[in-house]
Design a protein around this motif. Structure first.
Motif, PDB file in Angstrom:
ATOM      1  N   PHE A 124      -8.932  12.335  -2.880  1.00 21.78           N
ATOM      2  CA  PHE A 124      -9.209  11.026  -3.073  1.00 21.78           C
ATOM      3  C   PHE A 124      -8.005  10.179  -3.601  1.00 21.78           C
ATOM      4  O   PHE A 124      -8.165   8.945  -4.102  1.00 21.78           O
ATOM      5  CB  PHE A 124     -10.111  10.964  -4.220  1.00 21.78           C
ATOM      6  CG  PHE A 124     -11.440  11.660  -4.088  1.00 21.78           C
ATOM      7  CD1 PHE A 124     -12.585  11.112  -3.351  1.00 21.78           C
ATOM      8  CD2 PHE A 124     -11.624  12.957  -4.701  1.00 21.78           C
ATOM      9  CE1 PHE A 124     -13.552  11.771  -3.313  1.00 21.78           C
ATOM     10  CE2 PHE A 124     -12.883  13.540  -4.382  1.00 21.78           C
ATOM     11  CZ  PHE A 124     -13.855  12.710  -3.691  1.00 21.78           C
ATOM     12  N   GLY A 125      -6.703  10.913  -3.354  1.00 15.72           N
ATOM     13  CA  GLY A 125      -5.400  10.214  -4.003  1.00 15.72           C
ATOM     14  C   GLY A 125      -4.947   8.678  -2.989  1.00 15.72           C
ATOM     15  O   GLY A 125      -4.339   7.908  -3.448  1.00 15.72           O
ATOM     16  N   TRP A 126      -5.838   8.649  -1.847  1.00 15.07           N
ATOM     17  CA  TRP A 126      -5.338   7.337  -1.252  1.00 15.07           C
ATOM     18  C   TRP A 126      -6.053   6.274  -1.873  1.00 15.07           C
ATOM     19  O   TRP A 126      -5.465   5.356  -1.657  1.00 15.07           O
ATOM     20  CB  TRP A 126      -5.981   7.738   0.226  1.00 15.07           C
ATOM     21  CG  TRP A 126      -7.678   7.769   0.134  1.00 15.07           C
ATOM     22  CD1 TRP A 126      -8.328   8.772   0.300  1.00 15.07           C
ATOM     23  CD2 TRP A 126      -8.612   6.667   0.232  1.00 15.07           C
ATOM     24  NE1 TRP A 126      -9.706   8.550  -0.062  1.00 15.07           N
ATOM     25  CE2 TRP A 126     -10.069   7.155   0.255  1.00 15.07           C
ATOM     26  CE3 TRP A 126      -8.429   5.310   0.511  1.00 15.07           C
ATOM     27  CZ2 TRP A 126     -11.173   6.324   0.069  1.00 15.07           C
ATOM     28  CZ3 TRP A 126      -9.695   4.470   0.148  1.00 15.07           C
ATOM     29  CH2 TRP A 126     -10.914   5.188   0.250  1.00 15.07           C
ATOM     30  N   GLY A 179      -9.072   8.431   7.998  1.00 13.00           N
ATOM     31  CA  GLY A 179     -10.213   9.335   8.150  1.00 13.00           C
ATOM     32  C   GLY A 179     -10.984   9.352   6.841  1.00 13.00           C
ATOM     33  O   GLY A 179     -12.107   9.288   6.526  1.00 13.00           O
ATOM     34  N   LYS A 180     -10.259   9.777   6.012  1.00 12.36           N
ATOM     35  CA  LYS A 180     -10.726   9.731   4.575  1.00 12.36           C
ATOM     36  C   LYS A 180     -11.242   8.542   3.820  1.00 12.36           C
ATOM     37  O   LYS A 180     -12.436   8.749   3.367  1.00 12.36           O
ATOM     38  CB  LYS A 180      -9.516  10.166   3.508  1.00 12.36           C
ATOM     39  CG  LYS A 180      -9.270  11.741   3.518  1.00 12.36           C
ATOM     40  CD  LYS A 180      -8.120  12.228   2.653  1.00 12.36           C
ATOM     41  CE  LYS A 180      -6.643  11.587   2.724  1.00 12.36           C
ATOM     42  NZ  LYS A 180      -5.941  11.875   4.019  1.00 12.36           N
ATOM     43  N   ALA A 181     -10.705   7.501   4.020  1.00 11.59           N
ATOM     44  CA  ALA A 181     -11.339   6.156   3.832  1.00 11.59           C
ATOM     45  C   ALA A 181     -12.496   5.639   4.430  1.00 11.59           C
ATOM     46  O   ALA A 181     -13.661   5.422   3.749  1.00 11.59           O
ATOM     47  CB  ALA A 181     -10.549   4.929   3.785  1.00 11.59           C
ATOM     48  N   VAL A 182     -12.787   6.051   5.780  1.00 11.77           N
ATOM     49  CA  VAL A 182     -13.873   5.424   6.473  1.00 11.77           C
ATOM     50  C   VAL A 182     -15.010   6.529   6.278  1.00 11.77           C
ATOM     51  O   VAL A 182     -16.089   6.067   6.224  1.00 11.77           O
ATOM     52  CB  VAL A 182     -13.530   5.392   7.950  1.00 11.77           C
ATOM     53  CG1 VAL A 182     -14.917   5.113   8.841  1.00 11.77           C
ATOM     54  CG2 VAL A 182     -12.522   4.226   8.394  1.00 11.77           C
ATOM     55  N   GLY A 183     -14.702   7.781   6.076  1.00 12.30           N
ATOM     56  CA  GLY A 183     -15.775   8.685   5.749  1.00 12.30           C
ATOM     57  C   GLY A 183     -16.288   8.708   4.432  1.00 12.30           C
ATOM     58  O   GLY A 183     -17.446   8.759   4.321  1.00 12.30           O
ATOM     59  N   ALA A 184     -15.557   8.233   3.505  1.00 10.10           N
ATOM     60  CA  ALA A 184     -15.778   7.750   2.104  1.00 10.10           C
ATOM     61  C   ALA A 184     -16.680   6.740   2.137  1.00 10.10           C
ATOM     62  O   ALA A 184     -17.876   6.850   1.509  1.00 10.10           O
ATOM     63  CB  ALA A 184     -14.605   7.709   1.210  1.00 10.10           C
ATOM     64  N   MET A 185     -16.411   5.794   2.922  1.00  8.90           N
ATOM     65  CA  MET A 185     -17.383   4.552   3.174  1.00  8.90           C
ATOM     66  C   MET A 185     -18.698   5.206   3.776  1.00  8.90           C
ATOM     67  O   MET A 185     -19.813   4.671   3.164  1.00  8.90           O
ATOM     68  CB  MET A 185     -16.708   3.545   3.954  1.00  8.90           C
ATOM     69  CG  MET A 185     -17.546   2.267   4.280  1.00  8.90           C
ATOM     70  SD  MET A 185     -19.024   2.450   5.700  1.00  8.90           S
ATOM     71  CE  MET A 185     -17.740   2.521   7.221  1.00  8.90           C
ATOM     72  N   GLN A 186     -18.653   5.883   4.839  1.00 13.72           N
ATOM     73  CA  GLN A 186     -20.067   6.419   5.346  1.00 13.72           C
ATOM     74  C   GLN A 186     -20.824   7.299   4.457  1.00 13.72           C
ATOM     75  O   GLN A 186     -21.887   7.582   4.626  1.00 13.72           O
ATOM     76  CB  GLN A 186     -19.526   7.039   6.741  1.00 13.72           C
ATOM     77  CG  GLN A 186     -19.275   6.131   7.723  1.00 13.72           C
ATOM     78  CD  GLN A 186     -19.371   6.721   9.295  1.00 13.72           C
ATOM     79  OE1 GLN A 186     -18.553   6.118   9.916  1.00 13.72           O
ATOM     80  NE2 GLN A 186     -20.507   7.598   9.277  1.00 13.72           N
ATOM     81  N   ALA A 202       0.647  -1.153   0.080  1.00 12.78           N
ATOM     82  CA  ALA A 202      -0.015   0.074  -0.126  1.00 12.78           C
ATOM     83  C   ALA A 202       0.674   1.252   0.096  1.00 12.78           C
ATOM     84  O   ALA A 202       0.581   2.519  -0.482  1.00 12.78           O
ATOM     85  CB  ALA A 202      -0.934   0.056   1.224  1.00 12.78           C
ATOM     86  N   LEU A 203       2.225   1.307   0.664  1.00 16.40           N
ATOM     87  CA  LEU A 203       2.746   2.314   0.714  1.00 16.40           C
ATOM     88  C   LEU A 203       3.641   2.642  -0.485  1.00 16.40           C
ATOM     89  O   LEU A 203       4.312   3.625  -0.719  1.00 16.40           O
ATOM     90  CB  LEU A 203       3.755   2.366   1.833  1.00 16.40           C
ATOM     91  CG  LEU A 203       2.848   2.272   3.386  1.00 16.40           C
ATOM     92  CD1 LEU A 203       3.825   1.725   4.651  1.00 16.40           C
ATOM     93  CD2 LEU A 203       2.620   3.903   3.393  1.00 16.40           C
ATOM     94  N   ALA A 204       4.144   1.629  -1.194  1.00 12.29           N
ATOM     95  CA  ALA A 204       5.131   1.639  -1.992  1.00 12.29           C
ATOM     96  C   ALA A 204       5.206   2.759  -2.977  1.00 12.29           C
ATOM     97  O   ALA A 204       6.210   3.651  -3.247  1.00 12.29           O
ATOM     98  CB  ALA A 204       4.983   0.484  -2.931  1.00 12.29           C
ATOM     99  N   ASP A 205       3.954   3.154  -3.582  1.00 15.12           N
ATOM    100  CA  ASP A 205       4.276   4.156  -4.636  1.00 15.12           C
ATOM    101  C   ASP A 205       3.272   5.450  -4.284  1.00 15.12           C
ATOM    102  O   ASP A 205       2.752   6.219  -4.888  1.00 15.12           O
ATOM    103  CB  ASP A 205       3.531   3.880  -5.866  1.00 15.12           C
ATOM    104  CG  ASP A 205       2.242   3.000  -5.886  1.00 15.12           C
ATOM    105  OD1 ASP A 205       1.763   2.932  -4.761  1.00 15.12           O
ATOM    106  OD2 ASP A 205       1.670   2.846  -7.086  1.00 15.12           O
ATOM    107  N   GLU A 206       3.066   5.599  -2.803  1.00 19.41           N
ATOM    108  CA  GLU A 206       2.276   6.743  -2.231  1.00 19.41           C
ATOM    109  C   GLU A 206       2.810   8.037  -2.334  1.00 19.41           C
ATOM    110  O   GLU A 206       4.114   8.096  -2.215  1.00 19.41           O
ATOM    111  CB  GLU A 206       1.991   6.406  -0.976  1.00 19.41           C
ATOM    112  CG  GLU A 206       1.077   7.420  -0.169  1.00 19.41           C
ATOM    113  CD  GLU A 206      -0.384   7.322  -0.599  1.00 19.41           C
ATOM    114  OE1 GLU A 206      -1.014   8.469  -0.633  1.00 19.41           O
ATOM    115  OE2 GLU A 206      -0.643   6.178  -0.916  1.00 19.41           O
ATOM    116  N   PRO A 207       2.253   8.901  -3.320  1.00 18.50           N
ATOM    117  CA  PRO A 207       2.983  10.340  -3.406  1.00 18.50           C
ATOM    118  C   PRO A 207       3.024  10.962  -2.284  1.00 18.50           C
ATOM    119  O   PRO A 207       2.399  10.691  -1.007  1.00 18.50           O
ATOM    120  CB  PRO A 207       1.888  10.919  -4.373  1.00 18.50           C
ATOM    121  CG  PRO A 207       0.569  10.240  -4.011  1.00 18.50           C
ATOM    122  CD  PRO A 207       0.945   8.766  -3.768  1.00 18.50           C
ATOM    123  N   ALA A 208       3.637  12.160  -1.974  1.00 19.59           N
ATOM    124  CA  ALA A 208       3.826  13.145  -1.020  1.00 19.59           C
ATOM    125  C   ALA A 208       2.344  13.647  -0.407  1.00 19.59           C
ATOM    126  O   ALA A 208       2.033  13.773   0.811  1.00 19.59           O
ATOM    127  CB  ALA A 208       4.620  14.168  -1.292  1.00 19.59           C
TER     128      ALA A 208
END
Length: 436
Positions: free
Chosen positions: A25-27, A160-167, A14-20
């Motif tokens: 929505f980038g996550w 936070g972004k992921a769980v919030g997007a789910m909700q 998950a971390l390999a190509d994560e941008p700064a």
């Protein structure tokens, strides 16, 4: 590959190509295929949960007219649904700690879909009351399993972004319920339309087949389960009341009471308020609700992003204060229909957005071994107490204007949430391994 190695491998993937900076929505682009499957399963499941739950708010005016119910009796159906959801959430959370997040998710989806379907066959008030009470058990349990499943599978800075997007799936489900209600009540006799809405509620059960074959348990949960087995112990849901955890349990319950009480005070009675107090038609009511729902969906996403950017606590401060002001103006100020239409957007934005930070916050506050129990109990305890709000508002509306009753109770609830957030620690960026 053993569990610890698989957990490390998942994090590297998950971390390999994560941008700064991934933005709002980038996550998502940098999650693994397994995480994407879990995210969409939970988001769709939560959306369908919302659809089934919100059907009741659209049929209340018809039940009042055709069955001769009082507003208090109608509100009591909403109350019992929320009360039983509190028990369902706690029970499902405990099951998810013992048997797994994915299996529990499947059970809760089938449960709430089946009993929503049965509501369409109710012949009297008592039968509908019982079916909605049973439906509430699965309604509460679905969030408990889904929020933990997503919260454990996403890296800390994007949780936070992921769980919030789910909700945000809730707003989609609410919107779908509004569309179906507007359509059904426009083309069918109202005596048939309300039943057809509940019959549609069986459809979420189809999602279970996908979850069963394509969604995996979070690696951190599997690791903790293995560690407990090695130590010869099992998860104990009563640990959330132990001296080291009970303070967290108490204040997360209080925070949830504020969010749930305010939300259900507004949404349970909003269609009735628009139709009976403001005198809008079914079609116009759907339009006004559409603006509120659009604000709701946007609020979920923006709040999810702010929860990671500002921190959990500051986000709660912002949304609770704005919710108080907005609901009081919407329900008690002498404004025209056009102003009310426009104000519907911030009403939905703040009332729904406040939930986005809760799943990530609760995930970070409770240890993995009892995370499902802690989240399920706290979130759904709030539902149980918040469940009293629709019923009390219904009875109070016989002695005061409905809008004033909604405004007073909703604003009071958001004040409670503000205090609870003040007394809990900040958890943004907390790694789950530290609270395993």
């Amino acid at each position: 590959m053993n569990t610890e190695a698989r957990y490390a491998s998942t994090q590297v993937e998950a971390l390999a190509d994560e941008p700064a900076s991934g933005g709002m929505f980038g996550w998502y682009k940098h999650t693994t295929p397994s995480e994407k499957r879990a995210f969409w399963s939970c988001k769709i499941g939560y959306g369908l949960d919302a659809m089934d739950t919100q059907f009741l708010s659209f049929v209340i005016p018809t039940l009042i007219a055709t069955w001769g119910l009082s507003k208090g009796e109608a509100g009591l159906i909403g109350t019992v649904t929320l009360l039983t959801s509190a028990f369902g959430g706690w029970f499902a959370g405990a099951l998810s700690d013992r048997f797994g997040r994915v299996r529990t998710l499947q059970i809760t989806i089938v449960w709430f879909a089946f009993f929503t379907f049965l509501c369409g066959f109710a012949q009297n008030y008592s039968q509908l009351f019982v079916f909605r009470a049973l439906m509430g058990l699965g309604f509460g349990g679905e969030w408990a399993a889904a929020a933990v499943l997503i919260g454990e599978g996403i890296r800390a800075e994007h949780r936070g972004k992921a769980v919030g997007a789910m909700q945000s799936g809730w707003a989609v489900g609410w919107g779908l319920a509004a569309i179906l209600a507007t359509l059904f009540f426009s083309i069918m006799p109202q005596e048939t339309a309300w039943r057809a809405l509940f019959w549609v509620g069986l459809s979420p059960a189809l999602l279970v087949f996908y979850v069963r074959y394509y969604v995996d348990e979070p690696a951190v949960f599997e690791q903790t389960k293995q560690n407990l087995a090695a130590a010869g112990t099992k998860a104990n849901f009563l640990e959330i009341f132990s001296p080291s955890i009970v303070k967290t349990t108490f204040f997360t319950c209080l925070l949830s009471v504020g969010a749930q009480g305010g939300y259900y005070a507004i949404t349970t009675w909003l269609p009735t308020y628009l139709r009976t107090v403001r005198g809008l038609s079914v079609l116009n009511t759907g339009g006004y609700l559409g603006v509120v729902i659009a604000g709701s969906f946007t609020g979920y996403l923006v709040s999810a992003w702010l929860s990671d950017e500002l921190g959990r606590k500051k986000n709660f401060y912002l949304f609770s204060l704005c919710s108080m002001v907005t609901v009081l103006v919407y329900t008690t100020a002498p404004i025209g229909d056009r102003a009310m239409l426009l104000l519907g957007f911030p009403l939905g934005f703040f009332a729904s957005g406040i939930f986005s930070g809760m799943g990530a916050f609760f995930t970070e506050l409770f240890p993995t071994r009892i995370r499902g129990s802690g989240q399920g109990f706290a979130y759904n305890f709030g539902r149980g107490i918040g469940a009293l709000f629709p019923s009390v508002i219904g009875f109070l509306s016989t002695s005061m204007p409905l809008g004033r009753a909604i405004g007073i109770f909703a604003a009071s609830a958001y004040a409670v949430l503000f205090v609870a957030a003040l007394l809990l620690p900040e958890t943004r960026g907390r790694e789950l391994a530290a609270v395993a």
